[in-house]
Design an enzyme around this catalytic site. Sequence first.
Site, mmCIF file in Angstrom:
data_model
loop_
_atom_site.group_PDB
_atom_site.id
_atom_site.type_symbol
_atom_site.label_atom_id
_atom_site.label_comp_id
_atom_site.label_asym_id
_atom_site.label_seq_id
_atom_site.Cartn_x
_atom_site.Cartn_y
_atom_site.Cartn_z
ATOM 1 N N GLU A 120 0.877 -1.170 0.000
ATOM 2 C CA GLU A 120 0.000 0.000 0.000
ATOM 3 C C GLU A 120 0.919 1.226 0.000
ATOM 4 O OE1 GLU A 120 -3.023 -0.426 3.037
ATOM 5 O OE2 GLU A 120 -2.974 -2.602 2.859
ATOM 6 N N ARG A 175 -13.505 -8.138 -0.634
ATOM 7 C CA ARG A 175 -12.414 -7.864 0.303
ATOM 8 C C ARG A 175 -12.903 -8.062 1.721
ATOM 9 N NH1 ARG A 175 -8.555 -4.461 -2.096
ATOM 10 N NH2 ARG A 175 -7.202 -5.707 -0.804
#
Length: 276
Positions: free
Chosen positions: A3, A262
Amino acid sequence: MPEGPEVQSIVTDLQSLIVGRRVLDLVTYEYTRSLFGEVDVDELRDEITGSEIVSVTRRGKNIILQLSSDVYLAIHLRMTGQVFLRDDAPKYCRLTIKLDGDGDLHLADVRTFATCEVYSADEMVDFEMKKKIGVDALSPAFSLRDLQSIVAGKRPLHAVLLDQTKISGLGNIYVNEALFEAGIHPLRKAESLSDDLMKRLYKAIVVTLTKAIKNRGTTFSDYRLPSGEMGSYQKHLRVFRRTGEPCLKCGATIKREKLGGRSVFYCEKCQPLSEP
DNA sequence: AGTATAACCTGTCTGC
DNA sequence: TGCAGACAGGTTATAC
């Protein structure tokens, strides 16, 4: 895998390790799918061999290598991409940029989702526009007003904060962590946030990302710094992948649900769906 | 507009 | 030990 904080940590290290160094060669490896898509690798090798690495920067979750030959490489690591600076090619190596001096730059990727795109300076000008990269959550300029402008609509906050076209840099770990920090339910509708909660969310995002960068990212399995070292933020996670374990604030059990494929993690006591 | 699902791939872990 | 299924830090296309 990576990320914003992970990509930023890699970029920061590369800045001191490879800027100013010269490209000696470019090596690719046999895989069913090319890292480069349509790019002609032989042509690229000719273009960059002998050029110098001018800068390494981050745009969203992309690593941008600027070369002196008017070539910019935009690398996106997707799920399992890794960047290493060392002598020998790592396992699952997909690209090696041979450099003068100590160690070559390698890109490895088990799942082969990573991409490397090639741009000229002219084409880089509107890179964010082309790739639809939203406001950078890691930037010191990221403001409460930026957050207010993107947190809207009927979608759950979890989905909005993961949407890179609205806000870039957060991924599933840090969205879950920031919402826990702020005491807001991940499935709460974006438009339902009060001014007060908006401020709390803003602070939580900034604090979470700052700590994550300080810890050089979160290593679960694949993420590594160019030296091969691991990040350390996994020691500080408070909800992510803690299903069934006690909440560190109140002791209630951490829940997991699926949203758009997710996983979302939350404490139903500390993160109510609506205000009390 | 929002949602859900599959797809891109390979590896690891869990439970039967 | 084997095998099926779930799951994985990201993104994109497609279909209700």
